[in-house]
Design a protein around this motif. Structure first.
Motif, PDB file in Angstrom:
ATOM      1  N   ASP A  71     -43.585  31.720   3.741  1.00 29.85           N
ATOM      2  CA  ASP A  71     -42.804  32.942   3.898  1.00 29.85           C
ATOM      3  C   ASP A  71     -41.863  33.194   2.727  1.00 29.85           C
ATOM      4  OD1 ASP A  71     -43.951  33.547   6.397  1.00 29.85           O
ATOM      5  OD2 ASP A  71     -42.603  32.137   7.392  1.00 29.85           O
ATOM      6  N   HIS A  72     -41.788  32.246   1.790  1.00 25.40           N
ATOM      7  CA  HIS A  72     -41.046  32.487   0.551  1.00 25.40           C
ATOM      8  C   HIS A  72     -41.951  33.269  -0.399  1.00 25.40           C
ATOM      9  CE1 HIS A  72     -37.606  29.897   1.470  1.00 25.40           C
ATOM     10  NE2 HIS A  72     -38.470  29.005   1.942  1.00 25.40           N
ATOM     11  N   GLN A  73     -41.457  34.374  -0.914  1.00 20.70           N
ATOM     12  CA  GLN A  73     -42.316  35.258  -1.693  1.00 20.70           C
ATOM     13  C   GLN A  73     -42.936  34.556  -2.895  1.00 20.70           C
ATOM     14  OE1 GLN A  73     -40.936  38.696  -4.321  1.00 20.70           O
ATOM     15  NE2 GLN A  73     -41.622  39.822  -2.501  1.00 20.70           N
ATOM     16  N   GLY A  74     -42.153  33.733  -3.575  1.00 22.07           N
ATOM     17  CA  GLY A  74     -42.674  33.043  -4.757  1.00 22.07           C
ATOM     18  C   GLY A  74     -43.900  32.207  -4.434  1.00 22.07           C
ATOM     19  N   LEU A  75     -43.836  31.461  -3.352  1.00 26.74           N
ATOM     20  CA  LEU A  75     -44.965  30.628  -2.939  1.00 26.74           C
ATOM     21  C   LEU A  75     -46.086  31.484  -2.351  1.00 26.74           C
ATOM     22  CD1 LEU A  75     -46.506  28.729  -0.662  1.00 26.74           C
ATOM     23  CD2 LEU A  75     -45.910  27.723  -2.867  1.00 26.74           C
ATOM     24  N   GLY A  76     -45.713  32.491  -1.577  1.00 25.56           N
ATOM     25  CA  GLY A  76     -46.727  33.379  -1.004  1.00 25.56           C
ATOM     26  C   GLY A  76     -47.566  34.057  -2.072  1.00 25.56           C
ATOM     27  N   PHE A  77     -46.955  34.449  -3.183  1.00 28.19           N
ATOM     28  CA  PHE A  77     -47.696  35.089  -4.267  1.00 28.19           C
ATOM     29  C   PHE A  77     -48.656  34.104  -4.947  1.00 28.19           C
ATOM     30  CE2 PHE A  77     -44.820  38.963  -5.408  1.00 28.19           C
ATOM     31  CZ  PHE A  77     -45.015  39.450  -4.122  1.00 28.19           C
ATOM     32  N   VAL A  78     -48.248  32.838  -5.054  1.00 28.50           N
ATOM     33  CA  VAL A  78     -49.152  31.816  -5.598  1.00 28.50           C
ATOM     34  C   VAL A  78     -50.406  31.713  -4.734  1.00 28.50           C
ATOM     35  CG1 VAL A  78     -49.460  29.344  -6.029  1.00 28.50           C
ATOM     36  CG2 VAL A  78     -47.341  30.482  -6.732  1.00 28.50           C
ATOM     37  N   LEU A  79     -50.218  31.661  -3.419  1.00 27.73           N
ATOM     38  CA  LEU A  79     -51.350  31.579  -2.497  1.00 27.73           C
ATOM     39  C   LEU A  79     -52.216  32.835  -2.561  1.00 27.73           C
ATOM     40  CD1 LEU A  79     -49.500  30.005   0.565  1.00 27.73           C
ATOM     41  CD2 LEU A  79     -51.166  28.857  -0.915  1.00 27.73           C
ATOM     42  N   ALA A  80     -51.565  33.985  -2.734  1.00 31.16           N
ATOM     43  CA  ALA A  80     -52.321  35.234  -2.849  1.00 31.16           C
ATOM     44  C   ALA A  80     -53.218  35.222  -4.084  1.00 31.16           C
ATOM     45  CB  ALA A  80     -51.367  36.422  -2.909  1.00 31.16           C
ATOM     46  N   ASP A  81     -52.691  34.740  -5.203  1.00 32.26           N
ATOM     47  CA  ASP A  81     -53.504  34.637  -6.423  1.00 32.26           C
ATOM     48  C   ASP A  81     -54.651  33.651  -6.233  1.00 32.26           C
ATOM     49  OD1 ASP A  81     -52.003  36.499  -7.797  1.00 32.26           O
ATOM     50  OD2 ASP A  81     -50.760  35.018  -8.837  1.00 32.26           O
ATOM     51  N   MET A  82     -54.398  32.570  -5.512  1.00 31.30           N
ATOM     52  CA  MET A  82     -55.456  31.597  -5.229  1.00 31.30           C
ATOM     53  C   MET A  82     -56.563  32.237  -4.400  1.00 31.30           C
ATOM     54  SD  MET A  82     -52.939  28.374  -4.354  1.00 31.30           S
ATOM     55  CE  MET A  82     -54.213  27.257  -3.745  1.00 31.30           C
ATOM     56  N   ALA A  83     -56.189  32.987  -3.391  1.00 32.10           N
ATOM     57  CA  ALA A  83     -57.180  33.650  -2.534  1.00 32.10           C
ATOM     58  C   ALA A  83     -57.981  34.675  -3.330  1.00 32.10           C
ATOM     59  CB  ALA A  83     -56.490  34.324  -1.355  1.00 32.10           C
ATOM     60  N   ALA A  84     -57.303  35.422  -4.200  1.00 28.20           N
ATOM     61  CA  ALA A  84     -58.005  36.415  -5.024  1.00 28.20           C
ATOM     62  C   ALA A  84     -59.009  35.740  -5.950  1.00 28.20           C
ATOM     63  CB  ALA A  84     -56.999  37.234  -5.823  1.00 28.20           C
TER      64      ALA A  84
END
Length: 379
Positions: free
Chosen positions: A277-290
């Motif tokens: 739920d921390h945006q910084g970490l959430g964005f890392v996971l989003a890039d991984m999924a992409a």
């Protein structure tokens, strides 16, 4: 996390469901122990063969599954998500069947192909040499004509399943230059054929990689696949398909790392909330999924071109490049998500990161893929 797949037929959906069931029951319970102890998983390939998973893209006439390549690759991805070493060996086995299937005579196919496709025998691929990796035209292993066949002398390197596989595609020099290479199928128990000790690798520990040594090995004419001098054509036609296999395995590996990272990020809490739920970490996971989704789309595009009979060599190189670079990035980011714990062997992401590195190297390094792609643009 099971990936929702767009599959062309009900039969294909059943095959992927079967793959997941077999992989979860046969691979998942054994992978950690065998990779840790560097021991070969006896019986695994026979089980995969009995389930029909070693023969999917080949014709039913010879015992194959008659499935499109896009279905076969998605099966490989499922295996890769559970156990990369096994999935790579399955991809190499399929690669080793290709010369026989595409260039062999009906007599050769009848003799060898049904057992290979059924999994009762295992195939391996030996193109590289100690001084000839990406430059296949520099091969030095020599096949000299003699009465009734050829005498082979020389060495091969980096053979997946070396010493264990029952048959080896051998590419050896029968003449000068790039048109002086021929292809052979060599039984493991051929007198004069020996194997080196397994390489001490960074990852993929459960399936050995060895060198092979040919010391006055006699091969009858019936062991030559295709015409004399046709070897590089055969090798390169197989490698296009093999690159797609590695792209699919790399995508499965990346998917596994993403799943591990997401599960951990949902459980781990800092500053009063889950780290996902921390945006910084959430964005890392989003890039991984992409990256994972992009890798999958790229290899499926190339596979569908292959299935349609369209040129796909450049697309195979793009898929191999994109998927394996994605696997390296996603597994590295997965370790970062775990923090210090990710650097320990207590968590699987450490192993996944080590396994991802080789994906950028074999079946043609990613530098070679860039060369293939750039040359296609210059035509």
């Amino acid at each position: 996390m099971a990936v929702d797949r767009l599959l062309p037929t009900e039969e294909a959906r059943d095959l992927i469901a079967l793959t997941r069931d077999v992989a979860d029951k046969v691979l998942t319970p054994r992978v950690d122990q065998h990779e840790k102890t560097e021991t070969y998983p006896e019986g695994v390939f026979a089980t995969l063969g009995e389930a029909g998973l070693l023969s999917l893209p080949y014709a039913e006439e010879w015992g194959g599954g008659g499935q499109p390549y896009e279905v076969y690759l998605q099966m490989l991805e499922e295996l890769g998500a559970r156990w990369a070493a096994v999935a790579v060996a399955v991809s190499v086995h399929s690669l080793a069947c290709h010369p026989l299937n595409a260039f062999g005579t009906d007599e050769q196919k009848q003799k060898w192909l049904p057992e290979l496709l059924g999994g009762s025998t295992i195939g391996a691929y030996s193109l590289s040499e100690p001084q000839a990796g990406s430059d296949a035209s520099a091969l030095a292993c020599k096949a000299t004509r003699t009465d009734g066949g050829y005498i082979i002398n020389g060495a091969k390197a980096w053979i997946t399943h070396g010493g264990i596989a029952d048959y080896y595609n051998l590419f050896a020099r029968t003449g000068e230059g790039s048109r002086g290479i021929s292809c052979f199928l060599v039984p493991r128990d051929t007198p004069g054929l020996t194997f080196g000790k397994p390489e001490e690798k960074m990852g993929l520990h459960a399936v050995p990689t060895t060198a092979a040594h040919y010391d006055d090995v006699f091969l009858p004419h019936e062991c030559r696949i295709g015409a004399e001098g046709q070897g590089l054509q055969i090798a390169f036609s197989a490698l296009d398909s093999g690159r797609l296999g590695i792209a699919a395995v790399a995508t499965g590996l990346a998917q596994a790392a993403l799943d591990e990272a997401v599960a951990y990020a949902k459980e781990r809490q800092t500053f009063g909330k889950r780290i996902i739920d921390h945006q910084g970490l959430g964005f890392v996971l989003a890039d991984m999924a992409a990256a994972v989704d992009s890798a999958r789309a790229t290899y499926l595009d190339a596979a569908r071109r292959r299935d349609a009979g369209l040129p796909y060599s450049r697309n195979a190189s793009v898929a191999k490049l994109v998927a394996t670079d994605a696997a390296m990035k996603v597994t590295t980011d997965a370790v970062q998500v775990f923090g210090g714990y990710g650097y320990t062997r207590e968590f699987r992401v450490e192993r996944l990161m080590r396994e991802a590195k080789i994906m950028q190297i074999f079946e043609g390094t990613n530098q070679i893929q860039r060369l293939v792609i750039s040359r296609s643009l210059a035509q």
